[in-house]
Design a protein around this motif. Structure first.
Motif, PDB file in Angstrom:
ATOM      1  N   LYS A 125     -40.831  17.706  44.535  1.00  0.00           N
ATOM      2  CA  LYS A 125     -39.895  18.519  43.753  1.00  0.00           C
ATOM      3  C   LYS A 125     -40.454  19.897  43.445  1.00  0.00           C
ATOM      4  O   LYS A 125     -39.701  20.869  43.370  1.00  0.00           O
ATOM      5  N   LYS A 126     -41.771  19.964  43.253  1.00  0.00           N
ATOM      6  CA  LYS A 126     -42.401  21.250  42.964  1.00  0.00           C
ATOM      7  C   LYS A 126     -43.559  21.453  43.925  1.00  0.00           C
ATOM      8  O   LYS A 126     -44.423  20.588  44.055  1.00  0.00           O
ATOM      9  N   GLY A 147     -36.108  17.993  48.945  1.00  0.00           N
ATOM     10  CA  GLY A 147     -36.045  17.687  47.513  1.00  0.00           C
ATOM     11  C   GLY A 147     -36.582  18.791  46.626  1.00  0.00           C
ATOM     12  O   GLY A 147     -36.600  18.650  45.398  1.00  0.00           O
ATOM     13  N   GLU A 149     -37.301  21.659  44.134  1.00  0.00           N
ATOM     14  CA  GLU A 149     -36.600  22.303  43.029  1.00  0.00           C
ATOM     15  C   GLU A 149     -37.322  23.571  42.572  1.00  0.00           C
ATOM     16  O   GLU A 149     -36.694  24.468  42.009  1.00  0.00           O
ATOM     17  N   PHE A 150     -38.644  23.636  42.823  1.00  0.00           N
ATOM     18  CA  PHE A 150     -39.445  24.780  42.408  1.00  0.00           C
ATOM     19  C   PHE A 150     -40.453  25.085  43.511  1.00  0.00           C
ATOM     20  O   PHE A 150     -41.117  24.192  44.016  1.00  0.00           O
ATOM     21  N   SER A 169     -31.270  21.814  46.286  1.00  0.00           N
ATOM     22  CA  SER A 169     -31.695  21.520  44.910  1.00  0.00           C
ATOM     23  C   SER A 169     -32.608  22.592  44.333  1.00  0.00           C
ATOM     24  O   SER A 169     -32.988  22.495  43.162  1.00  0.00           O
ATOM     25  N   LEU A 170     -32.969  23.593  45.114  1.00  0.00           N
ATOM     26  CA  LEU A 170     -33.925  24.600  44.660  1.00  0.00           C
ATOM     27  C   LEU A 170     -33.319  25.451  43.538  1.00  0.00           C
ATOM     28  O   LEU A 170     -32.273  26.067  43.709  1.00  0.00           O
ATOM     29  N   THR A 171     -34.008  25.490  42.410  1.00  0.00           N
ATOM     30  CA  THR A 171     -33.543  26.290  41.273  1.00  0.00           C
ATOM     31  C   THR A 171     -34.461  27.455  40.953  1.00  0.00           C
ATOM     32  O   THR A 171     -34.049  28.389  40.265  1.00  0.00           O
ATOM     33  N   SER A 172     -35.718  27.412  41.433  1.00  0.00           N
ATOM     34  CA  SER A 172     -36.664  28.458  41.071  1.00  0.00           C
ATOM     35  C   SER A 172     -37.610  28.728  42.229  1.00  0.00           C
ATOM     36  O   SER A 172     -38.138  27.794  42.832  1.00  0.00           O
ATOM     37  N   CYS A 192     -29.613  28.873  49.258  1.00  0.00           N
ATOM     38  CA  CYS A 192     -30.122  28.151  48.090  1.00  0.00           C
ATOM     39  C   CYS A 192     -29.120  28.332  46.957  1.00  0.00           C
ATOM     40  O   CYS A 192     -29.323  29.159  46.041  1.00  0.00           O
ATOM     41  N   GLN A 194     -28.211  26.843  44.279  1.00  0.00           N
ATOM     42  CA  GLN A 194     -28.483  26.496  42.886  1.00  0.00           C
ATOM     43  C   GLN A 194     -29.574  27.358  42.265  1.00  0.00           C
ATOM     44  O   GLN A 194     -30.016  27.084  41.140  1.00  0.00           O
TER      45      GLN A 194
END
Length: 403
Positions: A125-126, A147, A149-150, A169-172, A192, A194
Protein backbone atom coordinates in the motif's frame (compact mmCIF):
# COMPACT_ATOMS: atom_id res chain seq x y z
CA UNK A 1 9.39 -19.32 55.91
CA UNK A 2 6.05 -18.22 54.62
CA UNK A 3 4.68 -19.78 51.48
CA UNK A 4 4.70 -17.42 48.48
CA UNK A 5 1.42 -16.57 46.84
CA UNK A 6 1.47 -18.64 43.61
CA UNK A 7 -0.59 -16.04 41.74
CA UNK A 8 1.78 -13.26 42.80
CA UNK A 9 4.80 -15.36 41.81
CA UNK A 10 3.25 -16.13 38.46
CA UNK A 11 2.56 -12.47 37.78
CA UNK A 12 6.16 -11.54 38.63
CA UNK A 13 7.55 -14.15 36.28
CA UNK A 14 5.18 -13.48 33.39
CA UNK A 15 6.38 -12.04 30.11
CA UNK A 16 4.38 -8.82 29.95
CA UNK A 17 5.37 -8.00 26.35
CA UNK A 18 4.40 -11.44 25.06
CA UNK A 19 0.94 -11.07 26.53
CA UNK A 20 0.25 -7.99 24.42
CA UNK A 21 -2.11 -8.37 21.45
CA UNK A 22 -0.31 -9.57 18.33
CA UNK A 23 -1.03 -6.40 16.35
CA UNK A 24 0.64 -4.28 19.06
CA UNK A 25 3.69 -6.56 19.14
CA UNK A 26 3.97 -6.28 15.35
CA UNK A 27 3.71 -2.51 15.59
CA UNK A 28 6.52 -2.47 18.16
CA UNK A 29 8.70 -4.58 15.86
CA UNK A 30 8.15 -2.21 12.93
CA UNK A 31 9.67 0.60 15.03
CA UNK A 32 12.91 -1.33 15.38
CA UNK A 33 15.65 -1.79 12.76
CA UNK A 34 14.58 -4.87 10.82
CA UNK A 35 17.81 -6.66 11.79
CA UNK A 36 16.86 -6.34 15.46
CA UNK A 37 13.26 -7.35 14.76
CA UNK A 38 14.45 -10.60 13.18
CA UNK A 39 16.71 -11.28 16.17
CA UNK A 40 13.66 -11.53 18.44
CA UNK A 41 13.16 -14.99 16.96
CA UNK A 42 15.68 -16.39 19.45
CA UNK A 43 13.74 -15.19 22.50
CA UNK A 44 11.25 -18.04 22.65
CA UNK A 45 8.91 -20.18 20.60
CA UNK A 46 6.32 -17.46 21.01
CA UNK A 47 8.65 -14.96 19.33
CA UNK A 48 10.14 -17.23 16.68
CA UNK A 49 7.82 -16.21 13.88
CA UNK A 50 6.22 -13.07 15.27
CA UNK A 51 8.16 -10.77 12.93
CA UNK A 52 6.70 -12.55 9.91
CA UNK A 53 3.45 -10.62 10.27
CA UNK A 54 5.06 -7.17 10.46
CA UNK A 55 3.00 -4.69 8.41
CA UNK A 56 6.06 -2.55 7.65
CA UNK A 57 9.35 -3.68 6.12
CA UNK A 58 12.28 -1.25 5.94
CA UNK A 59 15.56 -2.14 4.24
CA UNK A 60 18.65 0.05 4.21
CA UNK A 61 22.09 -0.67 2.85
CA UNK A 62 23.59 -0.27 6.32
CA UNK A 63 21.57 -3.15 7.78
CA UNK A 64 24.42 -5.51 6.90
CA UNK A 65 27.15 -4.80 9.43
CA UNK A 66 30.54 -5.61 7.95
CA UNK A 67 34.03 -4.21 8.28
CA UNK A 68 34.88 -1.40 5.88
CA UNK A 69 37.60 -3.40 4.14
CA UNK A 70 35.16 -6.05 2.91
CA UNK A 71 34.60 -5.76 -0.84
CA UNK A 72 31.28 -4.03 -1.42
CA UNK A 73 30.02 -6.78 -3.76
CA UNK A 74 30.01 -9.22 -0.85
CA UNK A 75 28.04 -6.76 1.24
CA UNK A 76 25.64 -6.21 -1.64
CA UNK A 77 25.06 -9.96 -2.03
CA UNK A 78 24.41 -10.35 1.67
CA UNK A 79 21.90 -7.49 1.62
CA UNK A 80 20.02 -8.90 -1.39
CA UNK A 81 19.97 -12.32 0.27
CA UNK A 82 18.65 -10.80 3.50
CA UNK A 83 15.86 -8.93 1.69
CA UNK A 84 14.66 -12.00 -0.18
CA UNK A 85 14.98 -14.11 2.98
CA UNK A 86 12.60 -11.74 4.76
CA UNK A 87 10.19 -11.52 1.82
CA UNK A 88 10.03 -15.30 1.36
CA UNK A 89 9.29 -15.94 5.03
CA UNK A 90 6.97 -12.99 5.51
CA UNK A 91 3.42 -14.33 5.79
CA UNK A 92 1.45 -11.23 6.62
CA UNK A 93 -1.85 -10.83 4.76
CA UNK A 94 -0.33 -7.81 3.05
CA UNK A 95 2.72 -5.59 3.26
CA UNK A 96 1.28 -2.25 4.21
CA UNK A 97 4.57 -0.33 3.97
CA UNK A 98 7.73 -1.23 2.05
CA UNK A 99 10.81 1.00 2.34
CA UNK A 100 14.04 0.48 0.50
CA UNK A 101 16.94 2.95 0.67
CA UNK A 102 20.13 2.04 -1.15
CA UNK A 103 22.67 4.82 -1.54
CA UNK A 104 26.02 3.05 -1.80
CA UNK A 105 25.66 -0.43 -3.27
CA UNK A 106 24.31 0.22 -6.79
CA UNK A 107 21.58 -2.43 -6.57
CA UNK A 108 19.66 -1.44 -9.70
CA UNK A 109 19.17 -4.91 -11.17
CA UNK A 110 18.46 -6.41 -7.77
CA UNK A 111 15.83 -3.76 -6.98
CA UNK A 112 14.06 -4.69 -10.21
CA UNK A 113 13.82 -8.30 -9.01
CA UNK A 114 12.62 -7.23 -5.58
CA UNK A 115 9.87 -5.00 -6.96
CA UNK A 116 8.88 -7.71 -9.43
CA UNK A 117 8.53 -10.13 -6.52
CA UNK A 118 6.41 -7.65 -4.59
CA UNK A 119 4.14 -7.13 -7.59
CA UNK A 120 3.49 -10.88 -7.83
CA UNK A 121 3.27 -11.97 -4.22
CA UNK A 122 2.15 -9.15 -1.94
CA UNK A 123 -0.10 -6.14 -1.76
CA UNK A 124 1.99 -3.07 -1.05
CA UNK A 125 0.00 0.00 0.00
CA UNK A 126 2.89 2.35 0.71
CA UNK A 127 6.18 2.29 -1.17
CA UNK A 128 9.27 4.36 -0.30
CA UNK A 129 12.21 4.02 -2.67
CA UNK A 130 15.48 5.97 -2.51
CA UNK A 131 18.47 5.49 -4.79
CA UNK A 132 21.94 6.96 -5.18
CA UNK A 133 21.73 7.12 -8.96
CA UNK A 134 19.22 9.37 -10.67
CA UNK A 135 19.80 7.58 -13.97
CA UNK A 136 18.32 4.42 -12.45
CA UNK A 137 15.06 3.75 -14.24
CA UNK A 138 12.21 2.29 -12.21
CA UNK A 139 11.43 -1.21 -13.50
CA UNK A 140 8.22 -1.83 -15.38
CA UNK A 141 7.11 -4.10 -12.53
CA UNK A 142 6.71 -1.00 -10.34
CA UNK A 143 3.68 -0.03 -12.40
CA UNK A 144 2.07 -3.40 -11.60
CA UNK A 145 1.76 -2.65 -7.87
CA UNK A 146 -1.96 -2.06 -8.17
CA UNK A 147 -2.62 -1.77 -4.43
CA UNK A 148 -0.47 1.33 -4.00
CA UNK A 149 -1.99 4.19 -2.04
CA UNK A 150 1.17 6.19 -1.24
CA UNK A 151 4.42 6.51 -3.24
CA UNK A 152 7.66 8.29 -2.33
CA UNK A 153 10.44 8.26 -4.92
CA UNK A 154 13.88 9.82 -4.51
CA UNK A 155 16.63 10.01 -7.10
CA UNK A 156 15.56 7.90 -10.05
CA UNK A 157 14.07 8.06 -13.55
CA UNK A 158 10.34 7.70 -13.90
CA UNK A 159 8.80 6.53 -17.17
CA UNK A 160 5.40 4.76 -17.23
CA UNK A 161 5.09 2.16 -20.01
CA UNK A 162 2.50 2.54 -22.74
CA UNK A 163 0.59 -0.37 -21.19
CA UNK A 164 0.25 1.40 -17.82
CA UNK A 165 -3.43 1.45 -16.85
CA UNK A 166 -3.03 3.61 -13.77
CA UNK A 167 -3.11 3.23 -10.00
CA UNK A 168 -6.77 3.25 -9.09
CA UNK A 169 -6.10 3.47 -5.32
CA UNK A 170 -3.19 5.93 -5.30
CA UNK A 171 -4.01 8.98 -3.18
CA UNK A 172 -0.57 10.48 -2.52
CA UNK A 173 2.70 10.73 -4.43
CA UNK A 174 5.90 12.59 -3.65
CA UNK A 175 8.76 12.64 -6.10
CA UNK A 176 12.08 14.21 -5.16
CA UNK A 177 14.94 14.68 -7.63
CA UNK A 178 13.19 12.40 -10.09
CA UNK A 179 13.82 12.73 -13.80
CA UNK A 180 10.46 12.71 -15.54
CA UNK A 181 9.38 14.40 -18.74
CA UNK A 182 6.32 16.63 -18.76
CA UNK A 183 4.47 14.22 -21.05
CA UNK A 184 5.23 11.23 -18.85
CA UNK A 185 4.12 13.08 -15.74
CA UNK A 186 0.88 14.10 -17.41
CA UNK A 187 0.29 10.53 -18.59
CA UNK A 188 0.86 9.16 -15.11
CA UNK A 189 -1.25 11.70 -13.20
CA UNK A 190 -4.16 11.41 -15.60
CA UNK A 191 -4.37 7.69 -14.75
CA UNK A 192 -4.49 8.16 -10.97
CA UNK A 193 -8.08 9.33 -10.46
CA UNK A 194 -8.03 9.28 -6.64
CA UNK A 195 -4.92 11.44 -6.18
CA UNK A 196 -5.37 14.02 -3.40
CA UNK A 197 -1.74 14.80 -2.44
CA UNK A 198 0.89 15.77 -5.01
CA UNK A 199 4.42 16.90 -4.16
CA UNK A 200 6.96 17.65 -6.88
CA UNK A 201 10.34 18.58 -5.45
CA UNK A 202 13.37 18.82 -7.67
CA UNK A 203 16.67 20.48 -8.39
CA UNK A 204 18.27 22.18 -11.38
CA UNK A 205 19.09 18.94 -13.19
CA UNK A 206 15.42 18.04 -13.25
CA UNK A 207 14.70 21.33 -14.99
CA UNK A 208 17.39 20.65 -17.58
CA UNK A 209 15.98 17.21 -18.23
CA UNK A 210 12.36 18.08 -18.88
CA UNK A 211 12.45 21.59 -20.29
CA UNK A 212 13.26 20.53 -23.83
CA UNK A 213 10.28 18.21 -24.07
CA UNK A 214 7.68 20.30 -22.30
CA UNK A 215 4.63 20.99 -24.43
CA UNK A 216 1.97 21.76 -21.87
CA UNK A 217 1.51 24.28 -19.10
CA UNK A 218 1.13 24.17 -15.37
CA UNK A 219 -2.58 24.64 -15.92
CA UNK A 220 -2.68 21.47 -18.00
CA UNK A 221 -0.93 19.62 -15.20
CA UNK A 222 -3.49 20.73 -12.63
CA UNK A 223 -6.34 19.55 -14.82
CA UNK A 224 -5.02 16.00 -14.33
CA UNK A 225 -5.65 16.11 -10.58
CA UNK A 226 -9.25 17.31 -10.07
CA UNK A 227 -9.48 15.85 -6.52
CA UNK A 228 -6.22 17.39 -5.29
CA UNK A 229 -6.27 18.58 -1.65
CA UNK A 230 -2.56 19.24 -1.03
CA UNK A 231 -0.27 20.63 -3.72
CA UNK A 232 3.46 21.16 -3.17
CA UNK A 233 5.54 22.37 -6.13
CA UNK A 234 9.22 23.34 -6.04
CA UNK A 235 10.57 26.32 -7.94
CA UNK A 236 12.14 24.29 -10.74
CA UNK A 237 8.95 22.47 -11.61
CA UNK A 238 7.16 25.82 -11.49
CA UNK A 239 9.63 27.27 -13.98
CA UNK A 240 9.39 24.25 -16.28
CA UNK A 241 5.67 24.60 -16.75
CA UNK A 242 5.63 28.40 -16.72
CA UNK A 243 8.11 28.55 -19.60
CA UNK A 244 5.61 26.78 -21.84
CA UNK A 245 3.23 29.71 -21.97
CA UNK A 246 2.40 30.83 -18.46
CA UNK A 247 -0.91 30.63 -16.66
CA UNK A 248 -4.36 31.95 -17.54
CA UNK A 249 -6.22 34.42 -15.36
CA UNK A 250 -8.12 31.48 -13.91
CA UNK A 251 -8.08 27.75 -14.54
CA UNK A 252 -10.85 26.42 -16.82
CA UNK A 253 -11.90 24.05 -14.02
CA UNK A 254 -11.62 25.13 -10.40
CA UNK A 255 -9.64 23.08 -7.88
CA UNK A 256 -12.66 22.72 -5.65
CA UNK A 257 -10.93 20.35 -3.19
CA UNK A 258 -7.56 22.09 -2.79
CA UNK A 259 -7.00 23.04 0.87
CA UNK A 260 -3.21 23.22 1.26
CA UNK A 261 -0.94 25.02 -1.19
CA UNK A 262 2.87 25.01 -0.95
CA UNK A 263 4.78 26.87 -3.65
CA UNK A 264 8.33 28.07 -4.29
CA UNK A 265 7.93 31.42 -6.02
CA UNK A 266 10.00 34.42 -6.94
CA UNK A 267 7.97 37.56 -6.35
CA UNK A 268 10.44 39.56 -8.39
CA UNK A 269 9.11 37.87 -11.51
CA UNK A 270 5.61 39.04 -12.37
CA UNK A 271 4.73 35.86 -14.29
CA UNK A 272 5.35 33.76 -11.17
CA UNK A 273 3.15 36.06 -9.11
CA UNK A 274 0.42 35.79 -11.72
CA UNK A 275 0.73 32.00 -11.78
CA UNK A 276 0.48 31.77 -8.01
CA UNK A 277 -2.56 34.04 -8.06
CA UNK A 278 -4.14 31.92 -10.78
CA UNK A 279 -3.91 28.84 -8.58
CA UNK A 280 -5.19 30.75 -5.54
CA UNK A 281 -8.04 32.32 -7.51
CA UNK A 282 -9.03 28.88 -8.82
CA UNK A 283 -9.09 27.26 -5.34
CA UNK A 284 -12.24 28.39 -3.53
CA UNK A 285 -11.75 26.32 -0.35
CA UNK A 286 -8.07 27.02 0.40
CA UNK A 287 -7.32 26.79 4.11
CA UNK A 288 -3.54 27.17 4.13
CA UNK A 289 -1.01 28.91 1.88
CA UNK A 290 2.74 28.42 2.33
CA UNK A 291 5.18 30.27 0.09
CA UNK A 292 8.93 29.78 0.06
CA UNK A 293 10.47 32.83 -1.58
CA UNK A 294 13.21 31.93 -4.05
CA UNK A 295 15.82 34.02 -5.86
CA UNK A 296 14.21 37.30 -4.82
CA UNK A 297 17.58 38.86 -4.11
CA UNK A 298 19.41 37.36 -7.08
CA UNK A 299 17.28 38.83 -9.85
CA UNK A 300 16.79 42.48 -10.82
CA UNK A 301 13.45 43.87 -9.67
CA UNK A 302 11.09 44.11 -12.61
CA UNK A 303 8.98 47.18 -13.26
CA UNK A 304 5.33 46.58 -12.39
CA UNK A 305 2.32 48.90 -12.46
CA UNK A 306 1.92 50.99 -9.31
CA UNK A 307 -1.46 49.41 -8.62
CA UNK A 308 -0.22 45.84 -9.16
CA UNK A 309 -1.62 43.62 -6.36
CA UNK A 310 -4.04 46.33 -5.31
CA UNK A 311 -6.96 44.52 -3.56
CA UNK A 312 -9.50 46.63 -5.46
CA UNK A 313 -8.24 45.17 -8.74
CA UNK A 314 -9.01 41.60 -7.63
CA UNK A 315 -12.77 41.51 -7.02
CA UNK A 316 -12.92 37.81 -7.96
CA UNK A 317 -10.25 36.80 -5.44
CA UNK A 318 -12.12 35.33 -2.46
CA UNK A 319 -10.42 33.36 0.30
CA UNK A 320 -13.41 32.66 2.50
CA UNK A 321 -11.83 29.57 4.11
CA UNK A 322 -8.19 30.62 4.48
CA UNK A 323 -7.00 30.46 8.10
CA UNK A 324 -3.21 30.44 7.77
CA UNK A 325 -0.65 32.17 5.58
CA UNK A 326 3.06 31.33 5.88
CA UNK A 327 5.90 32.94 3.97
CA UNK A 328 9.47 31.72 4.36
CA UNK A 329 12.67 33.52 3.35
CA UNK A 330 10.84 36.86 3.30
CA UNK A 331 13.05 39.67 1.94
CA UNK A 332 10.77 42.65 2.59
CA UNK A 333 10.54 43.55 -1.07
CA UNK A 334 7.64 45.84 -2.04
CA UNK A 335 5.88 43.10 -4.02
CA UNK A 336 6.18 40.71 -1.08
CA UNK A 337 4.60 43.29 1.21
CA UNK A 338 1.83 43.94 -1.32
CA UNK A 339 1.14 40.23 -1.67
CA UNK A 340 0.75 39.80 2.11
CA UNK A 341 -1.63 42.76 2.27
CA UNK A 342 -3.65 41.42 -0.67
CA UNK A 343 -4.15 38.05 1.00
CA UNK A 344 -5.07 39.68 4.32
CA UNK A 345 -7.61 41.86 2.53
CA UNK A 346 -9.33 38.84 1.00
CA UNK A 347 -9.39 36.41 3.96
CA UNK A 348 -12.20 37.07 6.47
CA UNK A 349 -11.40 33.95 8.55
CA UNK A 350 -7.65 34.41 8.64
CA UNK A 351 -6.23 33.50 12.03
CA UNK A 352 -2.46 33.55 11.58
CA UNK A 353 0.10 35.16 9.29
CA UNK A 354 3.58 33.80 9.87
CA UNK A 355 6.54 35.49 8.19
CA UNK A 356 10.01 33.99 8.44
CA UNK A 357 12.55 36.63 7.52
CA UNK A 358 15.54 36.25 5.27
CA UNK A 359 18.88 36.11 7.10
CA UNK A 360 19.89 39.40 5.50
CA UNK A 361 17.04 41.43 6.98
CA UNK A 362 18.40 43.73 9.68
CA UNK A 363 16.60 44.49 12.92
CA UNK A 364 16.02 48.07 11.75
CA UNK A 365 14.41 46.84 8.54
CA UNK A 366 12.24 44.49 10.55
CA UNK A 367 11.04 47.30 12.80
CA UNK A 368 10.22 49.44 9.80
CA UNK A 369 8.19 46.57 8.33
CA UNK A 370 6.28 46.20 11.60
CA UNK A 371 5.43 49.89 11.64
CA UNK A 372 4.26 49.63 8.05
CA UNK A 373 1.99 46.70 8.89
CA UNK A 374 0.60 48.38 11.99
CA UNK A 375 0.32 52.05 11.13
CA UNK A 376 -0.27 52.38 7.42
CA UNK A 377 -3.94 51.99 6.54
CA UNK A 378 -4.80 48.95 4.43
CA UNK A 379 -7.79 46.68 4.27
CA UNK A 380 -7.85 43.76 6.70
CA UNK A 381 -10.72 41.34 6.24
CA UNK A 382 -10.10 39.47 9.50
CA UNK A 383 -10.18 41.57 12.69
CA UNK A 384 -8.46 38.89 14.79
CA UNK A 385 -5.58 37.83 12.54
CA UNK A 386 -2.31 37.23 14.36
CA UNK A 387 0.98 38.28 12.79
CA UNK A 388 4.07 36.29 13.77
CA UNK A 389 7.48 37.38 12.51
CA UNK A 390 10.27 34.88 12.96
CA UNK A 391 13.91 35.77 12.92
CA UNK A 392 16.53 33.13 12.09
CA UNK A 393 17.50 30.95 15.04
CA UNK A 394 18.90 33.00 17.90
CA UNK A 395 16.93 36.14 17.09
CA UNK A 396 13.85 37.56 18.70
CA UNK A 397 10.36 36.59 17.58
CA UNK A 398 7.67 39.22 17.28
CA UNK A 399 4.03 38.30 17.83
CA UNK A 400 1.34 40.87 17.23
CA UNK A 401 -2.41 40.47 17.36
CA UNK A 402 -5.19 42.31 15.55
CA UNK A 403 -2.98 43.48 12.73
Amino acid sequence: MKNQNPRRSQSLNSDIISTLPLNIIEDILTRMPIRDALRTSVLSKRWRYTWRGMPKLTFKDDMIAMSSDIYYMLRKCKLVHAIFHVLLLHNGPETLVFKCSVFHLHMESDIALIISYLARRTKVKKLFFSSDDRSYKLPVSFFSLQGLEFVYLYNCTFEPPLTFNGFSSLTSIRIWNVDVSAQMLQQFLSKCPQLVNLRLVGCQKVLDFVAGENKFTFGDLLQCVPLIQTLDISKYYMKVYLCAGGMPHKLPTSLVHLKNLFLNVCLVEQNEISSALCIIRSSPVLERINFLMSDNEKLPVQQTPTNFLDPEDYPDLKLDYLVKLEIENFSKLPLEMKFVKLIMAKSPLLKKVKIELNDNISVDEEMKMLKDMLRLPFLRASPCAELVIDRPLGFKKWRLRRV
